[in-house]
Design an enzyme around this catalytic site. Structure first.
Site, short mmCIF file in Angstrom:
data_model
loop_
_atom_site.label_atom_id
_atom_site.label_comp_id
_atom_site.label_asym_id
_atom_site.label_seq_id
_atom_site.Cartn_x
_atom_site.Cartn_y
_atom_site.Cartn_z
N ARG A 1 2.80 -4.70 9.84
CA ARG A 1 2.10 -5.10 11.08
C ARG A 1 0.61 -4.84 10.95
NH1 ARG A 1 3.40 -1.96 15.30
NH2 ARG A 1 4.59 -0.52 14.03
N HIS B 1 11.10 3.21 15.63
CA HIS B 1 10.22 2.36 14.84
C HIS B 1 10.58 0.92 15.18
CE1 HIS B 1 8.16 0.54 11.50
NE2 HIS B 1 7.71 1.72 11.08
#
Ligand SMILES: Cc1cc2nc3c(=O)[nH]c(=O)nc-3n(C[C@H](O)[C@H](O)[C@H](O)COP(=O)(O)OP(=O)(O)OC[C@H]3O[C@@H](n4cnc5c(N)ncnc54)[C@H](O)[C@@H]3O)c2cc1C
Length: 587
Positions: free
Chosen positions: A265, A243
């Site tokens: 994001r 990640h």
């Protein structure tokens, strides 16, 4: 010498190992599908509802619920995100059944997810998806899911063996079927062998052999290590997902490595290097909204160039979205960062790629059956659904969908099964002897070895790989594994002897790390999470293959098998021409 006299023997009909989304859904479904009077047992290394990664799910749950989104679109995103390596039938079932499962979560299990003003479920943007698809409860979705599942499981007549660590899959003497599972009852330290007609392994993978990692500490790849020893084929073992935004708060704190969710994001969060320049567009036209593998490599490349923050990572910055807005949308993330001294809403937070999810796992069919009669595998322990890259939001969908499938199938299968099967007592003895090794050695220190393993895997079998690096990594892992066999644990008492369990954890991690490195060497191209600097190209999509690792004697053999494109061929789509490529507004 036989050791088996020192164990408790126990029988059940359906045995489930693990109480994450997969294990608990399996228990609930097995109750519905099995004939009346079937005994169901759920066993777990920790406490029900308090362990595993489903509880840690932040961002949410992928499911196509209309508004232009379709199962076909979800499927295509999953296949393209997985770089054409997923088992297409598994991916299809995941996307199709997620629709059923999320309704079940709401209407039968009792979960409350966030809603729009019109009462429909709110769905947020996640990277690599062409629709806003992720159902959630704020930014801590897993707590809602696991708490409600826990209430359901605790209130039903399901036998619960808590703080029971599975240590060995024990077959019948002819090796064709599973007889049962050997456990350590952690509270007493005694061995307990549980025979069952069907066993679901749902111990949840968990790549905690890396310096930076997100999964819960109870996850140490025990399931895959057991499957390996039992001779089962494991696929895609090179596919470790990093990640991109693990919190980087310094070496002194366990908070380092914990994940800051993908929705940051998705909502427009920006990644900045040490000079505070936005860099992701240098690596991919989608910028921060590229898939996890791409963003992790972008960050890693900046780290290699020494364009880093004080602790050696990069920054995520959310302030331009309005601090109040960020606080409202991501309260859990804001609090987590504040605990480590960062202001996520208004300032910048240091982040680093962190090992998050394991796409590889036991080879299963779409009904969770394995090559061994009586053994079923679901959730993160099972390979196939994600190929080389799991989309954010597809993890918990996968574990709940296939956990439910496993429960249904086991409940149906036991109708045709006869009596409980007797174990191969030699295997049982060998597994007990293996677990007792450290208790007979002079006590030493395990932690430096774990640290060495995590450094070796991060440096040599991490975000970017080469054959030389992975071979060195495999050699380092072998040395660490050998040294572990000389380090003992004080065995004065076996009851709650957590150092003993740390030793066993490290043993599982070493065994599986070796396979990751070897499968990585065997894949001579770059797909999704597996990036080889010496083979940077993805290779011919039509000739896609997956790796299969198997323990042969004391070694590991890795072979390749072709991916079957049962639903869609590379370069094609099942979406009608009239559908837009993406339903997500550009950031
Ligand atoms: C921080 C974090 C955030 C995440 N966020 C998301 C997200 O937003 N969306 C998403 O889709 N996915 C997310 N994931 C991934 C998701 O959590 C997993 O894909 C999924 O929950 C795995 O479910 P599981 O049932 O297979 O395993 P788990 O939920 O991990 O359960 C495994 C169980 O097995 C038990 N166990 C382990 N070893 C043994 C043993 N030897 N004996 C007995 N029991 C054992 C464990 O104690 C645990 O109960 C996230 C993961 C993490 C770590």
């Amino acid at each position: 010498m036989t050791l088996t006299h020192d164990i408790d023997r126990h029988d059940t009909d359906i045995l489930i190992i693990g109480t994450g989304g997969a294990g608990m859904f399996a228990a609930l479904h097995a109750q519905q599908s099995a004939p009346a009077g079937t005994k169901i047992t759920i066993a777990v290394k920790g406490l029900i509802g308090k362990c595993g990664c489903t509880r840690m799910v932040q961002g949410g749950y992928n499911v196509a619920l209309g508004g232009g989104d379709t199962v076909e679109r979800h499927f295509m995103d999953t296949i393209q995100g997985g770089k054409w390596l997923p088992d297409q039938d598994m991916a299809w079932k995941l996307c199709e059944q997620a629709v059923v499962r999320v309704r079940e979560l709401e209407n039968e299990v009792g979960c409350f997810f966030d809603r729009n003003a019109d009462g429909s479920l709110h769905q947020k943007a996640f990277a690599g998806q062409t629709a806003d698809r992720t159902v959630h409860k704020g930014d801590l979705t897993g707590i809602e899911i696991i708490n409600r599942l826990m209430e359901q499981v605790l209130s039903r007549p399901i036998e619960k063996l808590q703080e029971h660590r599975a240590i060995g899959l024990v077959p019948t003497r002819d090796g064709a079927s599973l007889s049962g599972v050997l456990f350590i009852d952690m509270r007493s330290g005694k061995f307990r062998f549980v025979r069952a007609k069907t066993v679901l392994m749902a111990t949840g993978g968990g790549p905690t052999m890396y310096k930076y990692h997100t999964p819960s500490g109870d996850k140490t790849m025990d399931g895959l290590a057991m499957a390996l020893r039992a001779g089962l084929p494991l696929r895609d073992m090179e596919m470790v997902q990093f990640h991109p935004t693990g919190l980087l708060a310094g070496e002194h704190t366990k908070m380092t490595g914990t994940v800051l969710e993908e929705g940051l994001r998705g909502a427009g969060g920006q990644l900045l290097n040490g000079a505070e320049n936005r860099f992701m567009f240098d690596y991919d036209p989608r910028g921060e909204r590229a898939t996890r593998d791409v963003v992790s490599r972008g960050i890693y490349a900046e780290m290699r160039k020494n364009n880093t923050s004080a602790n050696g990572g990069v920054f995520i910055s959310m302030g331009h979205l309005g601090p109040e807005n960020v606080r409202r949308k991501f309260p859990g993330m804001v609090r987590r960062c504040a605990d480590s001294g960062f202001d996520l809403a208004g300032g910048k937070v240091e982040v680093v790629p962190t090992a998050h999810y394991f796409m590889g796992g036991v080879v299963v069919d779409t009904d969770t059956r394995t090559a061994m009669e009586g053994l079923y595998v679901a959730g993160e322990d099972a390979g196939g659904a994600h190929g080389s890259n799991r989309l954010g939001g597809n993890g918990v969908a996968n574990s709940t969908v296939y956990g439910g499938v496993a429960g249904d199938v086991m409940g149906a299968d036991i109708r045709r099964m006869g009596a409980l099967r007797d174990p191969d007592e030699d295997v049982l003895d060998a597994e007990i002897a293996r677990a007792l090794v450290p208790l007979s050695l002079k006590p030493g220190h395990i932690h430096p070895l774990r640290h060495e393993l995590q450094e070796a895997m991060w440096e040599d079998v991490g975000v970017m790989r080469t054959e030389t690096g992975m071979a060195r990594g495999a050699a380092r892992v072998a040395e660490i594994g050998d040294e572990l066999m000389t380090v003992g644990v004080d065995g004065t008492t076996r009851a709650f002897n957590l150092t003993w369990h740390d030793w066993l954890n490290l043993r599982s991690l070493c065994d599986v790390s070796d396979v990751i490195a070897k499968a990585g060497i065997a894949r001579e191209n770059s797909r999704g999470a597996h990036f080889r600097e010496d083979f940077p190209e993805p290779g011919d999509m039509n000739g896609s293959y997956f790796t299969i690792a198997r323990q042969i004697g004391s070694g590991v053999e890795v072979t390749r098998a072709p991916v079957r494109f049962t639903i869609v061929e590379p370069g094609e789509t099942i979406l009608p021409d009239s559908e837009p490529e993406t339903l997500v507004a550009a950031q």
